[in-house]
Design an enzyme around this catalytic site. Structure first.
Site, PDB file in Angstrom:
ATOM      1  N   SER A   1      -6.961   5.488  -1.534  1.00  0.00           N
ATOM      2  CA  SER A   1      -7.651   6.512  -2.316  1.00  0.00           C
ATOM      3  C   SER A   1      -6.694   7.181  -3.292  1.00  0.00           C
ATOM      4  O   SER A   1      -7.095   8.078  -4.018  1.00  0.00           O
ATOM      5  CB  SER A   1      -8.260   7.569  -1.385  1.00  0.00           C
ATOM      6  OG  SER A   1      -7.268   8.111  -0.542  1.00  0.00           O
TER       7      SER A   1
ATOM      8  N   HIS B   1      -4.025  -5.300   0.270  1.00  0.00           N
ATOM      9  CA  HIS B   1      -3.648  -5.781   1.592  1.00  0.00           C
ATOM     10  C   HIS B   1      -3.791  -7.300   1.659  1.00  0.00           C
ATOM     11  O   HIS B   1      -4.904  -7.812   1.833  1.00  0.00           O
ATOM     12  CB  HIS B   1      -4.520  -5.125   2.667  1.00  0.00           C
ATOM     13  CG  HIS B   1      -4.160  -3.713   2.961  1.00  0.00           C
ATOM     14  ND1 HIS B   1      -3.717  -3.289   4.195  1.00  0.00           N
ATOM     15  CD2 HIS B   1      -4.154  -2.609   2.166  1.00  0.00           C
ATOM     16  CE1 HIS B   1      -3.469  -1.986   4.158  1.00  0.00           C
ATOM     17  NE2 HIS B   1      -3.727  -1.562   2.923  1.00  0.00           N
TER      18      HIS B   1
ATOM     19  N   GLU C   1      -3.086  -9.205   4.000  1.00  0.00           N
ATOM     20  CA  GLU C   1      -3.375  -9.666   5.361  1.00  0.00           C
ATOM     21  C   GLU C   1      -4.826  -9.505   5.762  1.00  0.00           C
ATOM     22  O   GLU C   1      -5.251 -10.014   6.811  1.00  0.00           O
ATOM     23  CB  GLU C   1      -2.504  -8.897   6.344  1.00  0.00           C
ATOM     24  CG  GLU C   1      -3.041  -7.537   6.794  1.00  0.00           C
ATOM     25  CD  GLU C   1      -3.030  -6.456   5.726  1.00  0.00           C
ATOM     26  OE1 GLU C   1      -3.633  -5.391   5.917  1.00  0.00           O
ATOM     27  OE2 GLU C   1      -2.396  -6.679   4.670  1.00  0.00           O
TER      28      GLU C   1
ATOM     29  N   GLN D   1       3.510   2.512  -2.926  1.00  0.00           N
ATOM     30  CA  GLN D   1       3.517   3.831  -3.553  1.00  0.00           C
ATOM     31  C   GLN D   1       4.845   4.542  -3.342  1.00  0.00           C
ATOM     32  O   GLN D   1       5.337   5.236  -4.229  1.00  0.00           O
ATOM     33  CB  GLN D   1       2.360   4.666  -3.001  1.00  0.00           C
ATOM     34  CG  GLN D   1       0.982   4.111  -3.348  1.00  0.00           C
ATOM     35  CD  GLN D   1      -0.159   4.894  -2.716  1.00  0.00           C
ATOM     36  OE1 GLN D   1       0.061   5.917  -2.053  1.00  0.00           O
ATOM     37  NE2 GLN D   1      -1.378   4.410  -2.900  1.00  0.00           N
TER      38      GLN D   1
ATOM     39  N   CYS E   1       0.827  -1.195   0.000  1.00  0.00           N
ATOM     40  CA  CYS E   1       0.000   0.000   0.000  1.00  0.00           C
ATOM     41  C   CYS E   1       0.870   1.257   0.000  1.00  0.00           C
ATOM     42  O   CYS E   1       1.464   1.577  -1.032  1.00  0.00           O
ATOM     43  CB  CYS E   1      -0.975  -0.032   1.179  1.00  0.00           C
ATOM     44  SG  CYS E   1      -2.401   1.049   0.949  1.00  0.00           S
TER      45      CYS E   1
END
Length: 1399
Positions: free
Chosen positions: A659, A722, A724, A614, A610
């Site tokens: 987002s 994700h 997890e 990025q 995540c």
């Protein structure tokens, strides 16, 4: 064997029997004591590769023990049967057994003859050929030191003397053999003193057992021993051969020494069984150890010598035991034997644990000065013969220098070769063919000698080398394998190159490994995310690693990035985790960005998730943009390349929490099209080093969103989703496992590739090696030394002062609460729990409260409201109700104020007794609960979850302290109330609504059983009177409060003041803006609404005021029944709660449960269960629930660790009397504790009742989970810390107070249960406002990217009205009537779309 059996079967001559026993090697113990075992073990070692020897030897021992066990059982039963035959004597019976023994011996002989010829070791060279080579190329350089003669191609052969077989064993093997023989002497002597035959005799003498029973006991003991042996190989692989031998044999020796202590047969059998479980588990590791510490051709000789010594030692044991038994000191033999065997274990550990070689630092290069064994010498000439050992030595020439290659990749090196030592002139260069090495010069007392230590960061799953380099004026290069630890079972070949300007000899010295190294280590960078612990748990569960977590703003590295680079050398790989914010903001990624800047020599594998993904992308030219449609809590299928970390991955349903998206200017992103399918996986001109691995096409608004990438040259991978999350399917686990395989592959390639560092080791400017680095690389460093402050709320020390400025520690306050001060504080020692029970019949909570007269006094009532038929709303949440009695003038209270960090202990009159400033209030509360733990539990079993203890509430602001967010300070207009308020409840009544039972309890001293019995009789009579009344009708009775003039006047005066629509919608917009920026996934916005009411003229004193609040609570409980209702009247606070949501509960074993709620639909004739399911199955509601579930899992994982948290119910709809709710259930249990999954499984478990187990192992788990979960995630959003900071600003610094906090109890037995304070009205008594009451009713909703401002306002207002309806029915009519979906809220201005309730 067969011949000796014949002698025993046909003759009674003592001399003949003695000779047959000696020559036939008949063992009195049942164990193999002859030459056969040495031959068998040597043959097995010859046939089996070293990596498989522990397994083979384990099964070898298991089958032998199984045969012995079978023989004992058959022999015991057979002898007894033969003895029962008429006319048979004992001798006849035993001789019959020997005929069976003869048959077995003949069968064994036939099987031995049929063995394959491969069992014989193949001799590749004659003894005469081997000896000179060892002398000329191995021994002479070490024997003669610096004066070694030059190498000669012709060497004289000297035949060793005949008859001296011991001298044929190599000198290093002799050293090992002497050490082992010395140790085995004590072990075997101890075994000989108490063989099984003598144990049988001792048991028969002591307990007078029949032969059949004795045989059954011994057989069972052998069988258990067999089962234990099965695990010996696995244990040896995990902790090493020597460690496995010691940790199993040492406890067994202790059990042996304790065998005479018990006076009962059962306890003696327990010790026998305990000893049997471990006694023989050392045999397989011992055999494997012997097979690797000596040369292959020496194994049979060494093992034979060892077995002979053991047999001779054992032979003296029975004589010693016989002398002791004759003096009536049979028991002393067991003590002595156990002590000697324990000494053997300790000696084994001292001689071989970490001392596989013994260095002798001498100046003249004396014999074996730098080694224990010389295995082979190979000249660098091209015609050099290869070594006969498994470690190969190859040579190669180039134009500039001669290079000698040592290749370590064979079976034995795979299991762990140890390292090497070059010795050469300091003017020459030494280069090693693997990168990333760093060294340090070690001072020496000799001017002509320099030592260098080289550590290569070769990671787990491959080899890790520790290299010691000794530089002298001697014109030779000597490499000695000193230490090598192996994690992987996968074979590979690696090389080390040593170059010089002249032809050199290479001396390879190999030590057989006996010890296992550490598991892998992964560093996790936590960006203050609320799912981090879930990632750590997933990684530690699916791959064999330990994860160390630090924060991205760790103060150790933020100002000194070079320190971070050095710190990374402790790890094998890094995971850059998710978090709020943007990758373009340095404050949001912190030291994460240093990973992408590492020099090539410092690189290590990294997985970005995540935000980490990025950050990786932006570091290599990608851009980050807002998504048109944010993806928080959204589950979608991801299209992937099926390569790299997606190799073997099938359909993956991945949970997304983002987002922002990564833009690499791919044509699928800019043009929404590709020219050909394969172009989808091509790198772009903008980001040529980033290879796409996965895309998401789920949203038309967003288009193609990059979901995964890898760097084409560096070991960097990243995923946007994700893996997890609880809703990501099992393919997420495979992705993590694939990444670890990819990481290890890169490490292996790195190992076999020349280092990019051009400087040689001798010219290396690297700083000196620290002890910390040394212990880390050897796998001995404590992981706690590497941890950052990330495990959640950390307890701190408290600086405390009394009013008189004396120090007050937690124990002092706890002692005062428990034992008083013999003055103003009573001595209410909770040493005993008095408890009596009776049936509850039709008696309700309100009946008991009014019967005990608490209506006009202070009281705390936690009520699970019932259905109209008096059954619980739901057994799993509504089984118990608790009435805590506040005794006037006696009950002590704890108050804490966050603004001043002041903790107060107040007496029974609510006067301050102690006032102290604390750094951590939870340390005090935990200490108090520990002091209050009863010494004696209730007589007889009890299901009551609460015996007594602290009951009260914790405000939202107090919870903010646990997430390191500065709470809002109260304004001058706000009434002063404690942020934490607990009363010490010593008397209580508990309802068990499931079994219709009442518990009357007291922990108020030893003599309070009188009150318990008196109250029991009082309640019994009330139950009796109530039972004579008609059964309650399912139809509700008319409201009796209509006849209450005082209450009616009060209700008529109520006026509501709610948050203006424009203000709330503006706050919703602010929340969504923060979500769109990536600062939060979900924000739980709240508002404070009020109801003002005039006090009746007849309500002039405290008692009337309390009674009025009680009547309002009864009205609320009737109109809005809930499983976690509460009435709390304490200090100046009145709390009326109808909460449907449990925050957390835990039992006395520390097993906890959370039940977050997101989504509620009120029942209405026009709404069916199908309609409710449709409403609650919307993407928005399920996303909200999922985010909180993952947040709760994170919180529990932080306390209970990986593998101990499970989601037992995920987003299921539960039906109650007045509503449907979308509920998830997350359970956690301490390691080793089995949690009951349903109430039916609670069969009065003793450990649950007494908390005995919890006291020593698991007592604090539940309390720690409670503290570290504050404030409730369903009232904050996620990530929690950033969300709380944003809400503080969006809500304009307004305190939430008790609303959004929790209330419940902390039981003295160690349990606890708290609900979330929602659907709650709170009133604070203030001076100067005697004529008017102000009730505050908080309400709000979870704001996501899918929310609309108008609907959120309507939802907030509806929640307010659900509680406000208890004050005035006309509120509903005034705000627009009843909605179509059945919820008590006004209709939206334009449409009648369904809106649901959360809190």
């Amino acid at each position: 064997m067969a011949v000796s059996g014949v002698v025993f079967a046909i003759t009674s001559n003592y001399i003949a029997l003695l000779i047959a026993a000696i020559l036939g090697v008949i063992s009195p113990s049942g164990n193999e004591i002859g030459p056969f075992r040495a031959v068998e073990e040597s043959t097995l070692a010859h046939l089996v590769p070293q990596s498989g020897r522990p397994d083979v030897f384990a099964w070898y021992v298991v089958l032998a023990a199984l045969g012995t066990s079978t023989g004992l059982a058959v022999g015991g039963i057979a002898v007894e049967r033969f003895q029962a035959i008429e006319g048979w004597t004992d001798v006849d019976a035993y001789r019959k057994i020997f005929w069976i023994y003869i048959a077995v011996g003949c069968l064994k002989a036939i099987m031995t003859i049929l063995l394959s010829g491969r069992c014989e070791p193949a001799r590749t060279q004659t003894e005469e050929q081997r000896v000179p080579r060892m002398q000329s190329h191995e021994r002479e350089p070490l024997l003669n030191g610096h004066e070694s003669p030059p190498h000669s191609s012709t060497t004289s052969v000297q035949t060793p003397k005949r008859g001296n077989h011991f001298t044929k064993i190599s000198k290093p093997s002799r050293r090992v053999l002497l050490k082992l023989c010395s140790l085995f002497f004590f072990d075997s002597l101890g075994s000989g003193m108490v063989p099984f035959s003598l144990v049988n005799l001792y048991m028969e003498r002591k307990f007078h057992l029949p032969k059949s029973k004795l045989g059954a006991i011994m057989s069972a003991t052998w069988l258990i021993s067999t089962i234990g042996n099965i695990f010996a190989s696995s244990l040896a692989k995990r902790i090493g051969l020597i460690q496995a031998m010691v940790v199993t044999h040492l406890p067994s020796s202790i059990f042996l020494a304790l065998l005479p202590v018990p006076r009962t047969l059962s306890l003696t059998i327990c010790l026998l069984v305990a000893r049997a479980c471990l006694n023989s588990m050392d045999q397989a590791p011992r055999s494997a150890f012997l097979s690797v510490v000596v040369l292959p051709e020496e194994r049979t000789a060494v093992m034979g010598i060892v077995n002979i010594l053991k047999t001779l030692s054992q032979s003296g044991g029975p004589a010693i035991t016989g002398l002791l038994a004759g003096q009536d000191h049979f028991w002393v033999a067991f003590v002595c034997a156990g002590s000697m065997k324990a000494a053997y274990d300790l000696g084994l550990l001292a001689c071989f644990a970490g001392k596989a070689r013994e260095e002798e630092h001498s100046t003249g290069g004396s014999e074996a000065a730098w080694s224990d064994r010389v295995i082979g010498t190979v000249s660098s000439d091209s015609d050099t013969e290869p070594s006969d050992r498994e470690g190969e030595v190859n040579t190669s020439n180039d134009a500039e220098s001669d290079s000698v290659q040592l290749s370590v990749g064979s079976e034995e090196s795979e299991a762990g070769r140890n390292a090497f030592l070059p010795s050469k002139p300091s003017s020459q260069s030494v280069s090693f063919a693997f990168p990333g090495s760093f060294g340090v010069e070690v001072p020496s007392s000799e001017d002509l000698h320099r030592h260098f230590v080289l550590f290569s960061p070769i990671k787990p799953l491959f080899h890790f080398f520790f290299i010691l380099v000794r530089v002298t004026n001697e014109p030779k290069i000597t490499l000695q394998l000193l230490f090598c630890a192996t994690i992987s079972c996968a074979p590979y070949s690696s090389s080390i190159s040593v170059s010089s300007n002249s032809r050199q000899e290479l001396h390879v010295l190999v030590m057989a490994p006996a010890f296992k190294s550490r598991s892998g280590r992964i560093l996790y960078l936590d960006a203050y995310d609320s799912f981090s612990n879930n990632i750590v748990a997933l990684v530690e569960q699916c791959i064999d690693v330990k994860v160390v977590t630090i924060r991205i703003d760790d103060p150790r590295f933020t100002k000194a990035p070079i320190e971070f680079v050095d710190y990374l050398k402790n790890f094998d790989a890094v995971i850059a985790g998710p978090g709020p914010g943007s990758a373009t903001n340095e404050g949001d990624v912190g030291i994460m960005q240093e990973l992408w800047r590492l020099d090539d020599a410092d690189l290590l594998p990294v997985l970005g998730i995540c935000l980490g993904f990025q950050s990786l992308a932006t570091a290599f030219s990608a851009k980050v943009h807002r998504l048109s449609e944010p993806r928080h809590g959204i589950i979608s299928e991801v299209l992937h390349k099926r390569q790299s970390i997606f190799r073997g991955v099938d359909q993956i349903l991945a949970t997304q929490y983002h987002s922002l998206q990564v833009n690499i200017e791919h044509s699928i992103q800019t043009k929404r099209a590709v020219r050909y399918p394969a172009e989808l996986w091509k790198a772009t001109r903008k980001c040529p080093k980033l290879e796409p691995l996965a895309w998401d096409f789920d949203s038309k608004l967003n288009g193609a969103v990059l979901m995964a990438t890898r760097h084409s040259e560096k070991p960097f991978w990243g995923v946007q989703f994700h893996p997890e999350s609880i809703c990501t399917n099992s393919e997420g686990i495979r992705i993590v496992q694939n990444w670890w395989v990819e990481a290890q592959t890169w490490i292996q390639e790195r190992f076999t590739t020349p280092t990019p560092r051009k400087a040689s080791l001798l010219d290396s400017p690297n700083p000196p090696m620290t002890m910390q680095h040394f212990s880390t690389l050897l796998g001995m460093q404590d992981l706690g030394e590497l941890e950052g402050s990330v495990k959640g709320y950390k307890r701190g020390k408290s600086n405390s002062v009394i009013l008189s400025n004396s120090l007050v520690d937690p124990a002092t306050i706890a002692h005062l609460i428990a034992y008083g001060d013999s003055k103003s504080l009573p001595n209410l020692s909770p040493g005993v729990v008095h408890c009596s029970t009776t049936g509850s019949g039709q008696l309700q909570v309100s009946d008991v409260c009014e019967l005990l007269g608490i209506v006009q006094n202070e009281a705390i009532v936690l009520e699970s409201c019932l259905q109209s038929n008096l059954l619980p709303l739901k057994v799993s949440t509504g089984r118990y109700s608790i009435i805590g009695l506040v005794i006037p003038g006696e009950t002590l209270r704890l108050h804490y104020y966050v603004a001043t960090r002041t903790l107060e202990l107040r007496d029974g009159n609510d006067k301050v007794y102690i006032q102290t400033i604390v750094d951590d209030v939870w340390t005090y509360i935990e200490t108090i609960i520990y002091f209050l733990k009863p010494k004696y539990q209730p007589k007889g079993p009890t299901f009551a979850p609460f015996w007594g203890g602290l009951m009260g509430y914790v405000s939202y602001e107090a919870g903010l302290e646990t997430v390191d967010v500065e709470p809002c300070l109260p304004s001058s207009k706000d009434p002063r109330i404690p942020d934490i308020c607990f009363a010490y409840i010593t008397r209580s009544v508990v309802f068990d609504h499931k079994v219709k039972k009442l518990y009357i309890q007291s922990i108020r001293g030893r003599d309070d059983d009188v009150w318990v019995q008196k109250t029991l009789e009082q309640l019994y009579q009330a139950v009796r009177q109530k039972s004579q009344c008609p059964t309650p009708s399912p139809t509700p009775a008319p409201d009796t409060f209509d006849a209450d003039a005082m209450l009616n006047n009060y209700l008529q005066s109520c006026e509501a003041v709610t948050t203006p629509r424009s203000e709330y919608c503006e706050a919703v917009a602010s929340c969504q803006d923060s979500i769109a920026n990536g600062d939060s996934y979900e924000l739980c916005l709240t508002s404070q609404n009020m109801i003002h009411a005039r006090k009746p003229s007849t309500c002039q004193n405290t008692n009337d005021n309390n009674e009025l609040s009680w009547k309002l609570y009864k009205r609320l409980a009737k109109q809005n029944p809930a499983p976690f209702g509460a009435y709390m009247r304490i200090h100046n606070v009145h709390i009326l709660s109808s909460s449907p949501e449990r925050f957390i509960s835990w039992d006395r074993n520390g097993c906890s449960q959370c039940r977050p709620i997101k989504g509620t639909v009120r029942k209405h004739p026009s709404i069916t269960i199908t309609d409710a399911k449709a409403i609650l199955s919307s993407s928005k509601e399920r996303a909200e629930n999922l985010m909180i579930v993952d947040l709760v899992r994170h919180q529990l994982h932080g306390v209970y660790g990986p593998g101990n948290v499970r989601v037992s119910q995920l987003m299921e709809i539960e039906e109650y009397e007045t509503l449907w709710q979308l509920v998830s259930v997350i359970d956690a249990a301490p390691p080793g504790v089995e949690k009951a999954k349903t109430p039916d499984e609670w069969e009065e478990p003793q450990d649950y009742v007494s908390g005995t187990n919890a006291e020593s192992r698991t007592a604090t788990y539940g309390f720690d989970a409670f503290v570290q979960s504050l404030p409730p995630g369903s009232m904050t959003g996620a990530p929690k810390k950033r969300s709380c900071e944003l809400l503080k600003e969006i809500e304009k610094g307004r305190r939430r107070g008790i609303y959004s906090g929790v209330l419940g109890y902390l039981d003295v037995g160690g349990a606890g249960d708290f609900s979330v304070v929602i659907r709650t009205a709170v009133k604070v008594d203030q001076e100067g406002q005697e004529g008017e009451d102000t009730w505050r009713i908080g309400a709000g909703g979870a704001i996501t990217s899918q929310s609309t401002a108008d609907e959120e306002f309507i939802e907030m207002e509806g929640k307010f009205l659900s509680t406000a309806s208890a004050f005035r029915d006309t509120f509903i009519r005034r705000y627009g009537g009843v909605r179509k979906d059945g919820s008590d809220r006004p209709l939206p201005p334009l449409a009648q779309s369904p809106v649901i309730l959360d809190y």
